[in-house]
Design a protein around this motif. Structure first.
Motif, PDB file in Angstrom:
ATOM      1  N   PHE A  19       8.441  42.920   7.568  1.00  0.00           N
ATOM      2  CA  PHE A  19       8.923  41.701   8.030  1.00  0.00           C
ATOM      3  C   PHE A  19      10.356  41.827   8.190  1.00  0.00           C
ATOM      4  N   SER A  20      10.984  43.194   8.737  1.00  0.00           N
ATOM      5  CA  SER A  20      12.559  43.542   8.819  1.00  0.00           C
ATOM      6  C   SER A  20      12.854  42.602   9.872  1.00  0.00           C
ATOM      7  N   ARG A  21      12.145  42.186  10.809  1.00  0.00           N
ATOM      8  CA  ARG A  21      12.638  41.596  12.072  1.00  0.00           C
ATOM      9  C   ARG A  21      13.026  40.231  11.895  1.00  0.00           C
ATOM     10  N   TYR A  22      12.741  39.621  10.648  1.00  0.00           N
ATOM     11  CA  TYR A  22      13.084  38.243  10.027  1.00  0.00           C
ATOM     12  C   TYR A  22      14.289  38.469   9.181  1.00  0.00           C
ATOM     13  N   ALA A  23      14.753  39.729   8.817  1.00  0.00           N
ATOM     14  CA  ALA A  23      15.916  39.805   8.162  1.00  0.00           C
ATOM     15  C   ALA A  23      17.286  39.255   8.451  1.00  0.00           C
ATOM     16  N   VAL A  24      17.956  38.686   7.501  1.00  0.00           N
ATOM     17  CA  VAL A  24      19.489  38.069   7.853  1.00  0.00           C
ATOM     18  C   VAL A  24      20.113  39.187   7.180  1.00  0.00           C
ATOM     19  N   ARG A  25      21.048  39.653   8.117  1.00  0.00           N
ATOM     20  CA  ARG A  25      22.094  40.757   7.640  1.00  0.00           C
ATOM     21  C   ARG A  25      23.586  40.523   7.598  1.00  0.00           C
ATOM     22  N   ASP A  26      23.909  39.374   8.306  1.00  0.00           N
ATOM     23  CA  ASP A  26      25.133  38.856   8.181  1.00  0.00           C
ATOM     24  C   ASP A  26      25.707  38.489   6.497  1.00  0.00           C
ATOM     25  N   PRO A  27      26.606  39.366   6.249  1.00  0.00           N
ATOM     26  CA  PRO A  27      27.158  38.877   4.934  1.00  0.00           C
ATOM     27  C   PRO A  27      27.507  37.404   4.354  1.00  0.00           C
ATOM     28  N   LEU A  28      28.169  36.767   5.414  1.00  0.00           N
ATOM     29  CA  LEU A  28      28.451  35.417   5.458  1.00  0.00           C
ATOM     30  C   LEU A  28      27.379  34.678   5.349  1.00  0.00           C
ATOM     31  N   GLU A  29      26.288  34.703   6.168  1.00  0.00           N
ATOM     32  CA  GLU A  29      25.184  34.105   6.201  1.00  0.00           C
ATOM     33  C   GLU A  29      24.172  34.298   4.883  1.00  0.00           C
ATOM     34  N   ILE A  30      24.337  35.469   4.396  1.00  0.00           N
ATOM     35  CA  ILE A  30      23.888  35.798   3.142  1.00  0.00           C
ATOM     36  C   ILE A  30      24.268  34.794   1.928  1.00  0.00           C
ATOM     37  N   ALA A  31      25.642  34.945   2.089  1.00  0.00           N
ATOM     38  CA  ALA A  31      26.362  34.443   1.119  1.00  0.00           C
ATOM     39  C   ALA A  31      25.975  32.573   1.202  1.00  0.00           C
ATOM     40  N   ARG A  32      25.949  32.276   2.237  1.00  0.00           N
ATOM     41  CA  ARG A  32      25.623  30.732   2.649  1.00  0.00           C
ATOM     42  C   ARG A  32      24.481  30.350   2.059  1.00  0.00           C
ATOM     43  N   LEU A  33      23.197  31.238   2.245  1.00  0.00           N
ATOM     44  CA  LEU A  33      21.994  30.999   1.913  1.00  0.00           C
ATOM     45  C   LEU A  33      21.801  30.880   0.238  1.00  0.00           C
ATOM     46  N   LEU A  34      22.424  31.908  -0.165  1.00  0.00           N
ATOM     47  CA  LEU A  34      22.694  31.905  -1.950  1.00  0.00           C
ATOM     48  C   LEU A  34      23.219  30.960  -2.224  1.00  0.00           C
ATOM     49  N   LYS A  35      24.266  30.313  -1.859  1.00  0.00           N
ATOM     50  CA  LYS A  35      25.251  29.166  -2.273  1.00  0.00           C
ATOM     51  C   LYS A  35      24.110  27.861  -2.185  1.00  0.00           C
ATOM     52  N   ALA A  36      23.301  28.003  -1.025  1.00  0.00           N
ATOM     53  CA  ALA A  36      22.363  26.800  -0.941  1.00  0.00           C
ATOM     54  C   ALA A  36      21.427  26.658  -2.130  1.00  0.00           C
ATOM     55  N   LEU A  37      20.967  27.817  -2.537  1.00  0.00           N
ATOM     56  CA  LEU A  37      19.969  28.168  -3.539  1.00  0.00           C
ATOM     57  C   LEU A  37      20.722  27.330  -4.789  1.00  0.00           C
ATOM     58  N   ILE A  38      21.863  27.763  -5.074  1.00  0.00           N
ATOM     59  CA  ILE A  38      22.644  27.281  -6.220  1.00  0.00           C
ATOM     60  C   ILE A  38      22.731  25.864  -6.223  1.00  0.00           C
ATOM     61  N   GLU A 227       6.652  32.505  25.488  1.00  0.00           N
ATOM     62  CA  GLU A 227       6.893  33.609  24.138  1.00  0.00           C
ATOM     63  C   GLU A 227       7.396  34.776  24.631  1.00  0.00           C
ATOM     64  N   PHE A 228       8.190  34.968  23.685  1.00  0.00           N
ATOM     65  CA  PHE A 228       8.852  36.363  23.922  1.00  0.00           C
ATOM     66  C   PHE A 228       7.872  37.712  23.746  1.00  0.00           C
ATOM     67  N   ILE A 229       7.916  38.678  24.821  1.00  0.00           N
ATOM     68  CA  ILE A 229       6.959  39.873  24.774  1.00  0.00           C
ATOM     69  C   ILE A 229       7.929  40.937  24.478  1.00  0.00           C
ATOM     70  N   GLY A 230       7.399  41.546  23.281  1.00  0.00           N
ATOM     71  CA  GLY A 230       7.927  42.924  22.918  1.00  0.00           C
ATOM     72  C   GLY A 230       9.559  42.672  22.676  1.00  0.00           C
ATOM     73  N   LEU A 231       9.892  41.761  21.799  1.00  0.00           N
ATOM     74  CA  LEU A 231      11.266  41.577  21.662  1.00  0.00           C
ATOM     75  C   LEU A 231      11.560  42.670  20.531  1.00  0.00           C
ATOM     76  N   SER A 232      12.657  43.187  20.838  1.00  0.00           N
ATOM     77  CA  SER A 232      13.338  44.464  19.918  1.00  0.00           C
ATOM     78  C   SER A 232      14.105  43.594  18.756  1.00  0.00           C
ATOM     79  N   ASN A 233      14.095  44.507  17.507  1.00  0.00           N
ATOM     80  CA  ASN A 233      14.783  43.836  16.525  1.00  0.00           C
ATOM     81  C   ASN A 233      16.007  43.448  16.693  1.00  0.00           C
ATOM     82  N   GLN A 234      16.859  44.183  17.485  1.00  0.00           N
ATOM     83  CA  GLN A 234      18.126  43.860  17.848  1.00  0.00           C
ATOM     84  C   GLN A 234      18.299  42.616  18.569  1.00  0.00           C
ATOM     85  N   ALA A 235      17.365  42.534  19.505  1.00  0.00           N
ATOM     86  CA  ALA A 235      17.444  41.050  20.336  1.00  0.00           C
ATOM     87  C   ALA A 235      16.887  40.068  19.459  1.00  0.00           C
ATOM     88  N   THR A 236      16.113  40.189  18.404  1.00  0.00           N
ATOM     89  CA  THR A 236      15.397  39.182  17.500  1.00  0.00           C
ATOM     90  C   THR A 236      16.731  38.710  16.657  1.00  0.00           C
TER      91      THR A 236
END
Length: 256
Positions: A19-38, A227-236
């Motif tokens: 499921f790596s193509r659905y991974a959020v890697r931006d530290p600011l977005e990661i912090a935002r999601l965690l703060k929403a959980l709090i 539908e997107f065809i063959g979308l790369s991880n970078q494009a996703t």
């Protein structure tokens, strides 16, 4: 390769690689999601080294880049969690499945109670059924896709289409009246998605469906779901970043 299915993994952590193509890697977005959980006090299922699990809460995101979660209720479980190489935490936020790994958690006291502290996760899997996760694009700043194709006389031509909504799996466009033969099954392999955050993004599209919409002024327009065809991880990842920005902008407007 078939799309990985969440339904087979409801009782154990998702395979992060699958499921790596659905991974959020931006530290600011990661912090935002965690703060929403709090903020929403959402319960997490924490898997100790992928095995035993317990229910916990996200307690804090610190200024020095750490996350603190509630300890396991019993001391034996808490000892295992504190000695674990990894805690994999899963929950749902606004019906979106979130999963992240806390590496080498440490047992601490937080606000006078036992807790576990770890570095901010490097990524968060953010998984939602794509057919239900569409974001309308802003009318004030129209998002467009340029499709390159061959005309009847064999010459190459570019046709610009207006995008009305976008998801991680595709987009819906206003069908131009005559320029392109939009029919289900048609593929366009030379398309350029004009996102506002950088250079045009090359994509391939396959028309999945056509439908007619009546606008508020009574005018009928045709839309095509593609539908997107063959979308790369970078494009996703870049499309996801754009969608996150759309969501943030929408929330900001709703607050005023």
């Amino acid at each position: 390769m078939p799309e990985p299915s969440e339904t087979t993994t409801t009782q154990r952590p998702l395979d992060a690689d699958a499921f790596s193509r659905y991974a959020v890697r931006d530290p600011l977005e990661i912090a935002r999601l965690l703060k929403a959980l709090i903020e929403k006090r959402l319960l997490l299922t924490a898997f100790v080294d992928g095995g035993e699990s317990f229910i916990t809460l996200t307690l804090a995101v610190t200024d020095d880049g750490a996350v603190i979660v509630d300890a396991c209720p019993d001391e034996m479980g808490n000892a295992k969690a504190g000695d674990a190489a990894r805690l994999v935490c899963a929950t749902r936020l606004d019906n979106v499945k979130l999963q992240f790994a806390l590496e080498t958690p440490t047992r601490i006291n937080h606000a006078g109670k036992p807790a576990l502290r770890a570095a901010l996760p490097e990524s968060i899997i953010r998984l939602q059924r794509r057919e239900f996760y569409r974001l309308p694009t802003p009318q004030a700043e129209p998002l467009v896709c340029v499709i390159t194709c061959a005309s009847d006389d064999g010459r190459r031509r570019e046709v610009e289409v207006r995008i009305v909504d976008i998801s991680g799996g595709g987009l819906a466009v206003l069908v131009p009246p005559r320029e392109l033969p939009f029919e289900p099954g048609t593929e366009y392999n030379q398309c350029s998605l004009r996102l506002p955050d950088g250079n045009p993004l090359p994509v391939s599209l396959k028309v999945r469906n056509l439908f007619e919409v009546v606008k508020a002024n009574g005018v009928k327009v045709r839309r095509a779901g593609c539908e997107f065809i063959g979308l790369s991880n970078q494009a996703t990842a870049r499309i996801q970043r754009y969608m996150f920005k759309l969501e943030r902008d929408q929330r900001t407007r709703e607050d005023y």
